[in-house]
Scaffold this motif. Structure first.
Motif: not given
Length: 383
Positions: A263-276
């Motif tokens: 689950a590398m795609h948290p939603q909302g303000m915590a969104a992050m998927t990968k590096g750059c």
């Protein structure tokens, strides 16, 4: 290469003004104005930009600066963005937030406020921000918003001046009740160029900080995010793989995964998927409307006062290049983790005096070629 259809803007950082009441030594700008600038987008132009952006996508719009609270119309702009369906966050130094301002922030519909704290004590923070009393003022602003139930994030730029305070900064963020602690690794741009030689962490210490982040994330006390530190995603995978090999039950870092790499795609303000994410999920809009891949990579993609945002996002050559990891140079180009890392394109630009696709200069990892028939891409996702 990532297709345009897969590249949805998730975070748009807007430098609402170049004016600021502080003169921080790491500022992305070389020139800081103590007042609003005539070149800032007018209220009318700002509303038009928001309308254009919202018609294309619904990214989180981060109102930043300079100091966004310098703008007398900032709450009007925030309300307008919310009315258009955009989630809105505010990035501020916190020193101008009193009870009245805090109430206005909440009433404008802003969903999260990020306050910069760059030291665990007044001496460290105030020296970095170049204003006595700035830490006390920032913490007072934080407390005003906390009383009103605002979601709060602490941003902290990590350099040699405060790296020894990591545990203290982490503890303070937890004790203050922040929802998130975002650690920014210094990027040499603007004023940051002038302090790079003395303040940037060497690559091995940089790596140590990323491992420290992984360990603290495992505690689950606060959401931690490494910003401008794309190889954290390599470190994360390496640590999880090592724990599996040691037959250790892996509990994923809070806010980042719910099960190993599922689950590398948290939603909302915590969104992050990968590096750059520069140019593929993130962009930066300057106070004049100029669009850049991020706030630290000074390669223009266009200007929202002259072109629709959609046209810039989908067609700008710099964005198209950044979405093609086959164009990465040096060891980044052959790294098995390149698709989850990408390296910092802004640091590559700085180090090479212009080649933003060159290898990340502050990464100690030496890539290995696949030795069992798997591709480099498979190696980055198979753990």
């Amino acid at each position: 290469m990532i297709l345009v259809s897969q590249c949805v803007p998730r975070l748009v950082f807007w430098e609402t003004t170049a004016g600021c009441n502080l003169e921080c030594i790491h500022c992305r700008r070389l020139e800081v104005s103590r007042q609003l600038m005539q070149s800032d987008l007018s209220t009318e132009a700002a509303r038009a930009f928001v309308d254009d952006l919202a018609a294309y996508a619904k990214p989180i719009l981060v109102l930043s600066g300079g100091e966004p609270l310098f703008r007398p119309d900032i709450f009007e702009i925030a309300r307008h963005a919310r009315a258009r369906g955009l989630p809105v966050a505010l990035a501020t130094n916190g020193t101008l937030i009193n009870a009245q301002v805090a109430r206005a922030i909440v009433e404008a519909g802003i969903q999260r406020v990020a306050i910069s704290i760059d030291g665990a004590d007044e001496q460290t923070h105030d020296a970095f921000r170049q204003q006595p009393g700035s830490l006390a003022a920032a913490l007072a602003g934080f407390a005003q918003l906390k009383r009103l139930g605002m979601s709060l994030q602490i941003n902290c730029t990590i350099t040699r001046h405060n790296v020894h305070q990591l545990d203290l900064l982490y503890t303070r963020a937890v004790e203050l009740g922040a929802d998130a602690l975002h650690l920014f690794m210094l990027v040499p741009v603007g004023c940051g160029v002038q302090i790079a030689a003395t303040n940037m962490l060497p690559a091995d210490q940089y790596e140590s900080v990323l491992h420290w982040m992984y360990d603290r994330s495992r505690e689950g006390r606060i959401h931690l995010k490494a910003t401008c530190a794309p190889h954290y995603f390599r470190v994360l995978r390496q640590r999880i793989a090592a724990e599996r090999r040691a037959n250790t039950r892996t509990t994923a870092p809070t806010g980042q995964e719910s099960g190993p790499l599922r689950a590398m795609h948290p939603q909302g303000m915590a969104a992050m998927t990968k590096g750059c994410l520069a140019g593929s999920a993130v962009c930066f809009v300057s106070h004049t409307g100029e669009v850049f891949p991020c706030g630290y990579l000074p390669v223009s993609a266009g200007n929202v006062t002259r072109q629709p945002f959609a046209e810039i996002w989908e067609r700008a050559p710099v964005f198209q290049r950044l979405r093609n990891d086959e164009l990465l140079g040096g060891k980044c180009g052959v790294c098995e983790f390149k698709r989850v890392c990408m390296g910092c394109r802004a640091r590559a630009f700085y180090e090479t005096h212009g080649d933003y696709m060159a290898e990340e200069p502050y990464c100690i990892y030496e890539p290995r070629r696949a030795h069992d028939g798997r591709s480099a891409d498979n190696l980055s996702t198979a753990i």
